[in-house]
Design a protein around this motif. Structure first.
Motif, PDB file in Angstrom:
ATOM      1  N   MET A  95       0.844  -1.179   0.000  1.00  0.00           N
ATOM      2  CA  MET A  95       0.000   0.000   0.000  1.00  0.00           C
ATOM      3  C   MET A  95       0.885   1.236   0.000  1.00  0.00           C
ATOM      4  N   ILE A  96       0.470   2.246  -0.700  1.00  0.00           N
ATOM      5  CA  ILE A  96       1.179   3.519  -0.730  1.00  0.00           C
ATOM      6  C   ILE A  96       0.516   4.462   0.269  1.00  0.00           C
ATOM      7  N   LYS A  97       1.305   4.950   1.192  1.00  0.00           N
ATOM      8  CA  LYS A  97       0.832   5.900   2.202  1.00  0.00           C
ATOM      9  C   LYS A  97       1.243   7.303   1.762  1.00  0.00           C
ATOM     10  N   VAL A  98       0.326   8.252   1.874  1.00  0.00           N
ATOM     11  CA  VAL A  98       0.592   9.641   1.497  1.00  0.00           C
ATOM     12  C   VAL A  98       0.879  10.439   2.767  1.00  0.00           C
ATOM     13  N   ASN A  99       2.084  10.993   2.845  1.00  0.00           N
ATOM     14  CA  ASN A  99       2.511  11.750   4.018  1.00  0.00           C
ATOM     15  C   ASN A  99       2.467  13.257   3.773  1.00  0.00           C
ATOM     16  N   LEU A 100       1.475  13.702   3.037  1.00  0.00           N
ATOM     17  CA  LEU A 100       1.388  15.111   2.676  1.00  0.00           C
ATOM     18  C   LEU A 100       1.120  15.993   3.894  1.00  0.00           C
ATOM     19  N   ILE A 127      -8.407  14.844  -1.213  1.00  0.00           N
ATOM     20  CA  ILE A 127      -8.498  13.453  -1.666  1.00  0.00           C
ATOM     21  C   ILE A 127      -7.111  12.820  -1.684  1.00  0.00           C
ATOM     22  N   LEU A 128      -6.136  13.574  -2.134  1.00  0.00           N
ATOM     23  CA  LEU A 128      -4.761  13.077  -2.158  1.00  0.00           C
ATOM     24  C   LEU A 128      -4.233  12.881  -0.738  1.00  0.00           C
ATOM     25  N   LYS A 129      -4.468  13.852   0.128  1.00  0.00           N
ATOM     26  CA  LYS A 129      -3.969  13.787   1.506  1.00  0.00           C
ATOM     27  C   LYS A 129      -4.540  12.612   2.277  1.00  0.00           C
ATOM     28  N   THR A 130      -5.791  12.281   2.032  1.00  0.00           N
ATOM     29  CA  THR A 130      -6.432  11.195   2.773  1.00  0.00           C
ATOM     30  C   THR A 130      -6.123   9.821   2.200  1.00  0.00           C
ATOM     31  N   GLY A 131      -5.395   9.793   1.090  1.00  0.00           N
ATOM     32  CA  GLY A 131      -5.032   8.521   0.486  1.00  0.00           C
ATOM     33  C   GLY A 131      -6.148   7.907  -0.342  1.00  0.00           C
ATOM     34  N   LYS A 132      -7.179   8.678  -0.640  1.00  0.00           N
ATOM     35  CA  LYS A 132      -8.312   8.159  -1.409  1.00  0.00           C
ATOM     36  C   LYS A 132      -8.117   8.301  -2.914  1.00  0.00           C
ATOM     37  N   ALA A 133      -7.052   8.979  -3.315  1.00  0.00           N
ATOM     38  CA  ALA A 133      -6.775   9.151  -4.751  1.00  0.00           C
ATOM     39  C   ALA A 133      -6.323   7.818  -5.335  1.00  0.00           C
ATOM     40  N   ARG A 134      -6.730   7.558  -6.548  1.00  0.00           N
ATOM     41  CA  ARG A 134      -6.343   6.317  -7.218  1.00  0.00           C
ATOM     42  C   ARG A 134      -5.039   6.490  -7.976  1.00  0.00           C
ATOM     43  N   GLY A 135      -4.607   7.731  -8.111  1.00  0.00           N
ATOM     44  CA  GLY A 135      -3.367   8.009  -8.822  1.00  0.00           C
ATOM     45  C   GLY A 135      -3.029   9.482  -8.712  1.00  0.00           C
ATOM     46  N   GLY A 160       9.706  10.847  -2.447  1.00  0.00           N
ATOM     47  CA  GLY A 160       9.763   9.893  -1.345  1.00  0.00           C
ATOM     48  C   GLY A 160       9.433  10.505   0.008  1.00  0.00           C
ATOM     49  N   ASP A 161       9.471  11.834   0.101  1.00  0.00           N
ATOM     50  CA  ASP A 161       9.062  12.499   1.345  1.00  0.00           C
ATOM     51  C   ASP A 161       7.538  12.504   1.473  1.00  0.00           C
ATOM     52  N   ILE A 162       6.868  12.365   0.346  1.00  0.00           N
ATOM     53  CA  ILE A 162       5.406  12.434   0.308  1.00  0.00           C
ATOM     54  C   ILE A 162       4.773  11.039   0.225  1.00  0.00           C
ATOM     55  N   LEU A 163       5.368  10.179  -0.587  1.00  0.00           N
ATOM     56  CA  LEU A 163       4.823   8.853  -0.829  1.00  0.00           C
ATOM     57  C   LEU A 163       5.697   7.798  -0.166  1.00  0.00           C
ATOM     58  N   GLU A 164       5.057   6.865   0.523  1.00  0.00           N
ATOM     59  CA  GLU A 164       5.780   5.811   1.248  1.00  0.00           C
ATOM     60  C   GLU A 164       5.104   4.474   1.019  1.00  0.00           C
ATOM     61  N   TYR A 165       5.893   3.454   0.723  1.00  0.00           N
ATOM     62  CA  TYR A 165       5.360   2.102   0.577  1.00  0.00           C
ATOM     63  C   TYR A 165       5.302   1.446   1.952  1.00  0.00           C
ATOM     64  N   VAL A 166       4.107   0.950   2.308  1.00  0.00           N
ATOM     65  CA  VAL A 166       3.912   0.265   3.582  1.00  0.00           C
ATOM     66  C   VAL A 166       3.462  -1.155   3.277  1.00  0.00           C
ATOM     67  N   GLU A 167       4.277  -2.132   3.616  1.00  0.00           N
ATOM     68  CA  GLU A 167       3.980  -3.528   3.329  1.00  0.00           C
ATOM     69  C   GLU A 167       2.880  -4.054   4.241  1.00  0.00           C
ATOM     70  N   GLY A 168       2.028  -4.904   3.682  1.00  0.00           N
ATOM     71  CA  GLY A 168       1.031  -5.599   4.483  1.00  0.00           C
ATOM     72  C   GLY A 168      -0.206  -4.816   4.831  1.00  0.00           C
ATOM     73  N   ARG A 169      -0.379  -3.633   4.275  1.00  0.00           N
ATOM     74  CA  ARG A 169      -1.592  -2.866   4.526  1.00  0.00           C
ATOM     75  C   ARG A 169      -2.390  -2.789   3.245  1.00  0.00           C
ATOM     76  N   GLY A 170      -3.658  -2.479   3.395  1.00  0.00           N
ATOM     77  CA  GLY A 170      -4.460  -2.263   2.201  1.00  0.00           C
ATOM     78  C   GLY A 170      -5.550  -3.200   2.119  1.00  0.00           C
TER      79      GLY A 170
END
Length: 69
Positions: free
Chosen positions: A1-6, A33-41, A59-69
């Motif tokens: 899962m991609i986490k948005v750290n905006l 929508i982007l901040k809440t992680g609801k954006a599809r792209g 990479g400061d904004i987008l983070e890969y988090v394994e095992g979530r989603g």
């Protein structure tokens, strides 16, 4: 899962969502929508503008988090 750290970056850079939306040229609703992680792209052009406005790397904004989603 991609986490948005905006939100975290906005706090670090002491910038409001409204100010970032204006600098990037997107609506506050779309930024939300982007901040809440609801954006599809995200367009690379938009990501480029966000990084420029916040003086950060993707990479400061987008983070890969394994095992979530």
């Amino acid at each position: 899962m991609i986490k948005v750290n905006l939100d975290l970056m906005l706090v670090k850079k002491e910038m409001s969502s409204k100010e970032l939306a204006m600098k990037v040229g997107i609506t506050q609703a779309n930024l939300s929508i982007l901040k809440t992680g609801k954006a599809r792209g995200i367009r690379f052009e938009t990501l480029d503008k966000i990084c420029s406005a916040l003086n950060c790397q993707p990479g400061d904004i987008l983070e890969y988090v394994e095992g979530r989603g």
